[in-house]
Design a protein around this motif. Structure first.
Motif, PDB file in Angstrom:
ATOM      1  N   UNK A  27     -40.741  11.396 -32.908  1.00 28.96           N
ATOM      2  CA  UNK A  27     -41.707  10.827 -33.840  1.00 28.96           C
ATOM      3  C   UNK A  27     -42.566   9.730 -33.259  1.00 28.96           C
ATOM      4  N   UNK A  28     -42.456   9.496 -31.954  1.00 26.99           N
ATOM      5  CA  UNK A  28     -43.236   8.421 -31.340  1.00 26.99           C
ATOM      6  C   UNK A  28     -44.722   8.741 -31.421  1.00 26.99           C
ATOM      7  N   UNK A  29     -45.508   7.921 -32.109  1.00 22.47           N
ATOM      8  CA  UNK A  29     -46.945   8.199 -32.214  1.00 22.47           C
ATOM      9  C   UNK A  29     -47.666   7.934 -30.895  1.00 22.47           C
ATOM     10  N   UNK A  30     -48.700   8.700 -30.653  1.00 27.17           N
ATOM     11  CA  UNK A  30     -49.463   8.531 -29.419  1.00 27.17           C
ATOM     12  C   UNK A  30     -50.116   7.156 -29.349  1.00 27.17           C
ATOM     13  N   UNK A  31     -50.446   6.599 -30.511  1.00 24.54           N
ATOM     14  CA  UNK A  31     -51.109   5.297 -30.554  1.00 24.54           C
ATOM     15  C   UNK A  31     -50.139   4.185 -30.955  1.00 24.54           C
ATOM     16  N   UNK A  32     -48.873   4.311 -30.541  1.00 20.39           N
ATOM     17  CA  UNK A  32     -47.852   3.321 -30.886  1.00 20.39           C
ATOM     18  C   UNK A  32     -48.328   1.921 -30.524  1.00 20.39           C
ATOM     19  N   UNK A  33     -48.182   1.004 -31.474  1.00 24.89           N
ATOM     20  CA  UNK A  33     -48.645  -0.365 -31.266  1.00 24.89           C
ATOM     21  C   UNK A  33     -47.558  -1.346 -31.671  1.00 24.89           C
ATOM     22  N   UNK A  34     -47.742  -2.595 -31.288  1.00 25.65           N
ATOM     23  CA  UNK A  34     -46.814  -3.665 -31.630  1.00 25.65           C
ATOM     24  C   UNK A  34     -46.958  -4.012 -33.110  1.00 25.65           C
ATOM     25  N   UNK A  35     -45.825  -4.057 -33.822  1.00 23.34           N
ATOM     26  CA  UNK A  35     -45.841  -4.426 -35.238  1.00 23.34           C
ATOM     27  C   UNK A  35     -45.750  -5.940 -35.417  1.00 23.34           C
ATOM     28  N   UNK A  36     -44.934  -6.595 -34.575  1.00 25.05           N
ATOM     29  CA  UNK A  36     -44.799  -8.050 -34.609  1.00 25.05           C
ATOM     30  C   UNK A  36     -44.116  -8.484 -33.329  1.00 25.05           C
ATOM     31  N   UNK A  37     -44.042  -9.792 -33.115  1.00 23.80           N
ATOM     32  CA  UNK A  37     -43.341 -10.337 -31.961  1.00 23.80           C
ATOM     33  C   UNK A  37     -42.236 -11.260 -32.438  1.00 23.80           C
ATOM     34  N   UNK A  47     -43.306  -0.329 -34.942  1.00 24.50           N
ATOM     35  CA  UNK A  47     -43.004   0.304 -36.227  1.00 24.50           C
ATOM     36  C   UNK A  47     -41.805   1.240 -36.111  1.00 24.50           C
ATOM     37  N   UNK A  48     -41.554   1.780 -34.922  1.00 24.96           N
ATOM     38  CA  UNK A  48     -40.446   2.712 -34.736  1.00 24.96           C
ATOM     39  C   UNK A  48     -39.105   1.994 -34.700  1.00 24.96           C
ATOM     40  N   UNK A  49     -39.051   0.763 -34.164  1.00 23.71           N
ATOM     41  CA  UNK A  49     -37.822  -0.045 -34.266  1.00 23.71           C
ATOM     42  C   UNK A  49     -37.415  -0.182 -35.730  1.00 23.71           C
ATOM     43  N   UNK A  50     -38.395  -0.535 -36.552  1.00 21.50           N
ATOM     44  CA  UNK A  50     -38.147  -0.794 -37.975  1.00 21.50           C
ATOM     45  C   UNK A  50     -37.726   0.488 -38.687  1.00 21.50           C
ATOM     46  N   UNK A  51     -38.424   1.582 -38.392  1.00 21.66           N
ATOM     47  CA  UNK A  51     -38.099   2.859 -39.035  1.00 21.66           C
ATOM     48  C   UNK A  51     -36.711   3.344 -38.639  1.00 21.66           C
ATOM     49  N   UNK A  95     -39.799  -0.691 -22.772  1.00 24.44           N
ATOM     50  CA  UNK A  95     -39.796   0.609 -22.086  1.00 24.44           C
ATOM     51  C   UNK A  95     -40.369   1.688 -22.997  1.00 24.44           C
ATOM     52  N   UNK A  96     -39.897   1.697 -24.244  1.00 27.29           N
ATOM     53  CA  UNK A  96     -40.346   2.698 -25.212  1.00 27.29           C
ATOM     54  C   UNK A  96     -41.840   2.571 -25.470  1.00 27.29           C
ATOM     55  N   UNK A  97     -42.323   1.353 -25.609  1.00 30.34           N
ATOM     56  CA  UNK A  97     -43.743   1.120 -25.858  1.00 30.34           C
ATOM     57  C   UNK A  97     -44.613   1.683 -24.736  1.00 30.34           C
ATOM     58  N   UNK A  98     -44.125   1.569 -23.505  1.00 31.28           N
ATOM     59  CA  UNK A  98     -44.885   2.027 -22.348  1.00 31.28           C
ATOM     60  C   UNK A  98     -44.615   3.485 -21.979  1.00 31.28           C
ATOM     61  N   UNK A  99     -43.706   4.142 -22.700  1.00 30.40           N
ATOM     62  CA  UNK A  99     -43.392   5.529 -22.393  1.00 30.40           C
ATOM     63  C   UNK A  99     -42.386   5.707 -21.280  1.00 30.40           C
ATOM     64  N   UNK A 100     -41.658   4.645 -20.934  1.00 31.96           N
ATOM     65  CA  UNK A 100     -40.584   4.755 -19.950  1.00 31.96           C
ATOM     66  C   UNK A 100     -39.322   5.280 -20.634  1.00 31.96           C
ATOM     67  N   UNK A 101     -38.482   6.014 -19.913  1.00 28.72           N
ATOM     68  CA  UNK A 101     -37.377   6.716 -20.575  1.00 28.72           C
ATOM     69  C   UNK A 101     -36.117   5.894 -20.836  1.00 28.72           C
ATOM     70  N   UNK A 102     -36.015   4.687 -20.284  1.00 25.87           N
ATOM     71  CA  UNK A 102     -34.766   3.932 -20.402  1.00 25.87           C
ATOM     72  C   UNK A 102     -34.746   3.113 -21.682  1.00 25.87           C
ATOM     73  N   UNK A 103     -34.329   3.757 -22.768  1.00 25.23           N
ATOM     74  CA  UNK A 103     -34.149   3.103 -24.053  1.00 25.23           C
ATOM     75  C   UNK A 103     -33.024   3.811 -24.792  1.00 25.23           C
ATOM     76  N   UNK A 104     -32.470   3.155 -25.789  1.00 27.14           N
ATOM     77  CA  UNK A 104     -31.283   3.709 -26.438  1.00 27.14           C
ATOM     78  C   UNK A 104     -31.155   3.212 -27.862  1.00 27.14           C
TER      79      UNK A 104
END
Length: 271
Positions: A27-37, A47-51, A95-104
Motif C-alpha cells: 500500500x505504499x503510495x508513490x508520492x509518500x510524504x512526511x506526515x509529521x516529525x 501516513x503509513x506508520x500511522x495506518x 528507509x521506507x520513505x526512501x524506498x530502501x528495503x530494511x524496515x520491519x
C-alpha cells in the motif's frame, strides 16, 4: 512447552505483523510524504506508520479488548488483563520513505511487565522472526520454511561484525559517530542498517556478532530483544544495567562483554 496464553499471543502477534507488513509493502503510495516529525526535522513519521499502527491495535483489541498498548505512534492504554502490547508499526521509517528495503513491523507482548512474545516481520526480506519466552527463536521465509535461530559462535572481538544506529538529534549523532570511529579499528567492521528490530534479529540469525545503539525506546527493542536472547545472545545496557534509552547492546556470548566494556570506556551512553 509454552502455555496456552503465550501460544495465543504469538498467533495474534504473527497475524497482526503479517497484515501490517502487507499493508506497508503493497500500500505504499508513490508520492509518500512526511506526515509529521518528532525529535528533530529529520525524525519523521509517514501516513503509513500511522495506518499500520491503527491496523495492529484494532486487530488485537478486537480479540483482546482488556489488554494494554504502548505504540510508537501514540497508542497508549493501561488495560486490565496484565498483558500489554509494545508496538513499532514501522521500524526503519526513513528507509521506507526512501524506498530502501530494511524496515520491519515489531510487535511484543508483555505479561505482568515481562516480555513473553516477540514478532518482527521484514516483508522486503520475505522473513518473519518470532520467539516465545523459553521456547527458542525462529524464522520463517518462503525460501525454506521455518528454522530455529542460533547466534554465531563468538569470534575474537577484532573479527566481530557489529551494527549500530544513529540518533536524529545532531549533537547526539555527532557523538555517536565519534564513538564509532574509535570502535572501527578494534572490530572487523561496523554496519548501519537503519532498523533496530532487524539488527537485533540479525544477531539472532548469526548475520551479526553484535549490535549497539543509544536512544532507543521500548518499542524499538521489545520484540527483537526477546528474539536475540532466545537465540542465545546476551543483551543489556551499561554494565550491570538492563537495556534502556542510555544504551542497548546485544551480542553473541564472548562479544557482548568486551563490546560493552569498550562502549563504557568510550562514553557511548552520553554526550
Amino acid at each position: 512447552m509454552t502455555d496456552a496464553l503465550h501460544t495465543d499471543l504469538l498467533k495474534l502477534a504473527r497475524e497482526a505483523a503479517a497484515r501490517a507488513g502487507e499493508l506497508l509493502r503493497d500500500g505504499r503510495p508513490a508520492d509518500l510524504a512526511v506526515a509529521r516529525t518528532k525529535s528533530s526535522p529529520i525524525d519523521v513519521v509517514t501516513e503509513m506508520d500511522i495506518a499500520a499502527e491503527k491496523l495492529i491495535t484494532d486487530l488485537i483489541a478486537g480479540h483482546r479488548p482488556d489488554d494494554g498498548f504502548l505504540g510508537e505512534e501514540g497508542a497508549s492504554t493501561q488495560g486490565t488483563s496484565g498483558v500489554r502490547w509494545v508496538i513499532d508499526p514501522l521500524d526503519g521509517t526513513v528507509n521506507y520513505l526512501y524506498g530502501l528495503p530494511t524496515w520491519a513491523v515489531s510487535i511484543a507482548a508483555e505479561q505482568d511487565g515481562e516480555t513473553v512474545v516477540g514478532v518482527v516481520a521484514a516483508p522486503m526480506r520475505g522473513e518473519t522472526y518470532h520467539a516465545v519466552r523459553g521456547g527458542g527463536a525462529w524464522a520463517t521465509g518462503a525460501w525454506e520454511g521455518e528454522r530455529e535461530l542460533r547466534c554465531r559462535p563468538a569470534p575474537p572481538l577484532d573479527q566481530a561484525l557489529v551494527s549500530t544506529g544513529f540518533n536524529y538529534v545532531t549533537d547526539v549523532r555527532t557523538h555517536q559517530a565519534e564513538v564509532a570511529a574509535r570502535l572501527i579499528p578494534l572490530l572487523r567492521d561496523i554496519r548501519r542498517g537503519g532498523s533496530a528490530a532487524i539488527d537485533l534479529c540479525d544477531v539472532a540469525c548469526g548475520r551479526l556478532d553484535g549490535y549497539y545503539e543509544r536512544g532507543l525506546n521500548a518499542w524499538d527493542w521489545g520484540a527483537g530483544d526477546l528474539i536475540a536472547r532466545e537465540a542465545g545472545a546476551r543483551t543489556g545496557g551499561r554494565p550491570g544495567e538492563p537495556l534502556s534509552r542510555d544504551l542497548t547492546i546485544a551480542g553473541t556470548p564472548g562479544v557482548f562483554e568486551p563490546l560493552q566494556r569498550l562502549l563504557e570506556d568510550f562514553g557511548a551512553w552520553h554526550d
